[in-house]
Design an enzyme around this catalytic site. Structure first.
Site, mmCIF file in Angstrom:
data_model
loop_
_atom_site.group_PDB
_atom_site.id
_atom_site.type_symbol
_atom_site.label_atom_id
_atom_site.label_comp_id
_atom_site.label_asym_id
_atom_site.label_seq_id
_atom_site.Cartn_x
_atom_site.Cartn_y
_atom_site.Cartn_z
ATOM 1 N N ARG A 1 16.600 -2.852 -16.730
ATOM 2 C CA ARG A 1 15.437 -2.013 -16.432
ATOM 3 C C ARG A 1 15.393 -0.813 -17.383
ATOM 4 N NH1 ARG A 1 15.593 -0.761 -10.237
ATOM 5 N NH2 ARG A 1 17.788 -1.279 -10.383
ATOM 6 N N HIS B 1 -1.444 7.085 2.109
ATOM 7 C CA HIS B 1 -0.840 7.344 0.800
ATOM 8 C C HIS B 1 -0.635 8.805 0.450
ATOM 9 C CE1 HIS B 1 -1.619 3.082 0.059
ATOM 10 N NE2 HIS B 1 -0.492 3.223 -0.602
#
Ligand code: GLN
Ligand code: ZN
Length: 742
Positions: A15, A681
């Site tokens: 990653r 959110h």
């Protein structure tokens, strides 16, 4: 014969892209350091293509955050609110993540994948400009072409094609009309021509046009012809137009009229395109996207060789490539020793490079010993995509089992309140799980900790005054992974990360066999929770379509067969939950819309089977069944939603101001509806009035007896402080409606 890829995953073996990006955002490294580490990563990926002896290196596929986003910035398509964000990089990140100028650009799923791109924002006055000098950052390919040429290999530059770029953008705030967007095509053509003119020493310029897999209006195909003529005039490299993610079908005929030197077709998901492209592009290059760029199975190389051999000598040449950019598969399966030992035939990007090289050399009659070894060890049970096997492998069974009689409400309670399942995952929960995984905390210790957490969730919900409670899903790290660990036939990978958006990577489980439930998966937690309260407790499961959409599916059976297997496992779970006394059970299907095929002609069958898989779960169940969907456009699937045997559906609706409910009514949905009354959110606490207003709007399309009250989605990423306040206000809103309507 050439071998190449459409694109390589930018994430890196460990990653690698994530860490420098996140450090940069935290201010721990400067811009120069960021550029250097990402440039190094790009070089590594080119080196891998060279090591695999591909005959061309693909450059320009790399992005810092997203290819579409960075192309927008390169062309000057920066929303006014972000124009003053700073330099190039700062503008890109402001568009991606929001900034002083305001909100971020919208994210959408890239075709039928789980990758999210940033939606370009156009208006009638949008102009496009290609930079006159090197900008030193992708997707400006000039710099990268020079860097890659130093490796001494032929270079193919790649860009998202102009028609796809335009098609994927949105017009104005309201979404706008395709026709208005199309009016921008001439201006865009000039800018692309300028980009193509300064590519440098690349032999080829690949223009990725996956919109060819969609039902494109004729006007768009006509525009394609104008824009390609314009680009070809100025381009210094030969043009390769590339389709991916499905079949270009009859649209290939129009593509054949374009002044391009070659075409790439997706042989995995659009098999029939191979023959038509061969015919239509006689004398020009045909690139066969034969190695699956979006699933992780080793290829059946022998079958592919046989399939492609008749084309090996064709006029114009045959190239071998990946079906699409390999950004949808993880970097390499070097650490997947468990999977490989278990005989699961996986190939991630690095291994796919070897397959592409081997297949092309075999077809050219120049195999190496390593190629031969790869051929002789290749699995033969993985089919080359073939539409015929789909029907023959679908389980027989009624697609429309007779409906249960629905229980859309809650006895004696109007406007019952509930949540979508997960409650705040506190740092204590996450650190307990981390120590448990490392072996520092034993099973008993972990279980005790989760039980305490559940107890905490329940007392808080009772205090808030919710009607139907949840246990909070604290034991779940992820709603798919949790079930993947417990079902036979699905495995987690060690290092199978793929980018979902920006620096965010996920590790999709791998479905490799017949799905079976070994033992109850959620019953102990739910039963424990139910025993702590007198109020109804909701059991919580993830539905079959969502499990498949967020995993790597099998390639040797139709996805929907797997969906039915999962449904049967979930049916057993639902029965056990019911027996354990849970009167309400929710089966989440947030990805139902995502699984919808790209072509309208395939959508009906998908929806029928997706609904049938859901209905298998509910068959003969007495408990009230809920389902939940969010963050997608429901319009295309509303008939399916109405046909689901769920008693109650909760939907994300707060941002659209309840628009979806009219469609549901139109589709004669007869069950209960829980329209989300606030967006989960942000930490903002909605006030009572605001939620009452939304509910009143909802009442225009949902009768009061069938109305539920809940947030838009799960609350796991929220903190308790705002969650408690928001839910208290939500309960107050429901109570206000109860009194005013009785
Ligand atoms: N039950 C899940 C949760 O609350 C649903 C998540 C989702 O819709 N994505 O977290
Ligand atoms: Zn949701």
């Amino acid at each position: 014969m050439h071998s190449h890829i459409i694109g390589f995953p930018r994430l890196g073996a460990k990653r690698n892209i994530k860490w420098p990006l996140e450090k940069y955002w935290r201010g721990q490294i400067d811009e120069g350091q960021l550029h250097r580490s990402l440039s190094e990563l790009r070089q590594q990926h080119w080196q891998l293509q060279k090591n695999a002896e591909l005959s061309m290196i693909t450059v320009g596929d790399f992005a810092y955050y997203d290819q579409t986003l960075e192309l927008s910035e390169l062309l000057g398509v920066v929303p006014a609110r972000h124009r003053d964000a700073g330099d190039r990089l700062a503008r890109c990140f402001a568009m991606a993540r929001g900034g002083a100028g305001g909100r971020a650009c919208q994210m959408k799923k890239w075709f039928n994948t789980n990758y999210h791109y940033l939606v370009p924002e156009f208006d009638a006055d949008t102009s496009f400009a290609a930079p006159a000098a090197d900008v030193g950052m992708p997707p400006d390919a000039a710099l990268q072409v020079r860097e890659a040429a130093e490796l001494g290999l032929p270079v193919k530059a790649t860009l998202i094609g102009p028609v796809s770029y335009l098609y994927l953008g949105k017009m104005g705030v309201a979404g706008g009309f395709a026709a208005e967007k199309l009016a921008l095509v001439e201006k865009l053509a000039d800018a692309y021509a300028a980009l193509a003119a300064r590519i440098g020493k690349a032999d080829w310029l690949q223009l990725e046009e996956p919109v060819l897999s969609l039902d494109m209006p004729d006007a768009w195909l006509a525009a394609m012809s104008d824009i390609y003529r314009r680009i070809e005039k100025d381009a210094t490299a030969k043009l390769l137009i590339a389709n991916s993610y499905g079949s270009a079908g009859a649209r290939l005929e129009k593509v054949a009229d374009l002044p391009v030197a070659g075409v790439h077709v997706d042989v995995v998901y659009g098999r029939s395109d191979l023959a038509s492209a061969d015919r239509l592009f006689a004398g020009r290059v045909l690139s066969a996207g034969a190695i699956d760029g979006r699933n992780i199975w080793r290829a059946n190389l022998g079958a592919l060789q046989q399939h492609l051999a008749p084309l090996a000598e064709r006029d114009g040449g045959l190239w071998i490539g990946s079906s699409c950019s390999m950004q949808h598969v993880p970097h390499s399966c070097a650490s997947e020793t468990d999977l490989i030992a278990a005989g699961v035939p996986v190939a991630f990007a690095v291994e796919k490079l070897a397959e592409i090289g081997a297949l092309s050399r075999k077809l050219a009659g120049s195999s190496t010993a390593a190629d031969e070894a790869l051929f002789s060890s290749a699995p033969t049970n993985i089919p080359v995509a073939n539409p015929e096997w789909i029907d023959s492998q679908m389980p027989a069974g009624d697609l429309n089992p007779s409906r249960r009689s629905l229980k859309p409400g809650m006895d004696g309670v109007m406007f019952p309140t509930t949540t979508i399942g997960s409650l705040p995952q506190t740092s204590e929960i996450r650190s307990a799980r981390a120590s448990w995984r490392k072996g520092e905390l034993d099973d008993a210790g972990y279980e005790k900790c989760m039980r305490e957490e559940i107890r905490n969730c329940i007392s808080r919900q009772e205090e808030i005054g919710l009607d139907v409670l949840v246990h909070g899903e604290c034991e779940r790290n992820d709603m798919v992974e949790y079930f993947a660990h417990q079902l036979d036939g699905i495995a987690a990978s060690e290092n199978g990360w793929v980018i979902s958006y920006g620096s965010r990577a996920t590790r999709p489980p791998i479905i490799h066999g017949t799905i079976k439930r070994r033992q109850p998966m959620t019953v102990e937690w739910s039963k424990y929770a139910a025993g702590l309260t007198d109020r109804p407790m909701k059991g919580m499961l993830t539905g079959p379509v969502t499990i498949i959409c967020w995993s790597f599916p099998r390639a040797d059976v139709p996805k929907m067969r797997t969906a039915f297997e999962i449904a049967d496992a979930l049916h057993e779970e639902v029965r056990d939950l019911q027996e354990a006394g849970l009167a309400v059970i929710q089966v989440d299907e947030p990805a139902l819309r995502e699984g919808l095929p790209l072509l309208v002609e395939d959508q009906k069958a998908y929806l029928a089977q997706a609904v049938a898989s859901f209905n298998r779960i509910c068959a003969d169940i007495e408990a009230q069944i809920h389902t939940h969907m969010c963050y997608s456009e429901f319009f295309d699937i509303v008939e399916g939603i109405a046909a689901m045997d769920a008693d109650v559906i909760s939907l994300e609706t707060s941002r659209s101001k309840m628009e979806e409910l009219a469609d549901l009514k139109q589709a004669r949905h007869a069950g209960g509806v829980g329209p989300g009354v606030y967006d989960v959110h942000s930490p903002r606490v909605p006030d009572v009035e605001e939620m009452v207003t939304l509910l009143k709007m909802a009442l225009k399309n949902v009768p009061a007896e069938r109305m539920w009250v809940n947030p838009d989605c799960g609350l796991k990423t929220r903190g308790w402080t705002e969650t408690e306040k928001s839910l208290r206000n939500m309960v107050a809103a429901a109570r206000q409606l109860r009194t005013s309507l009785s």
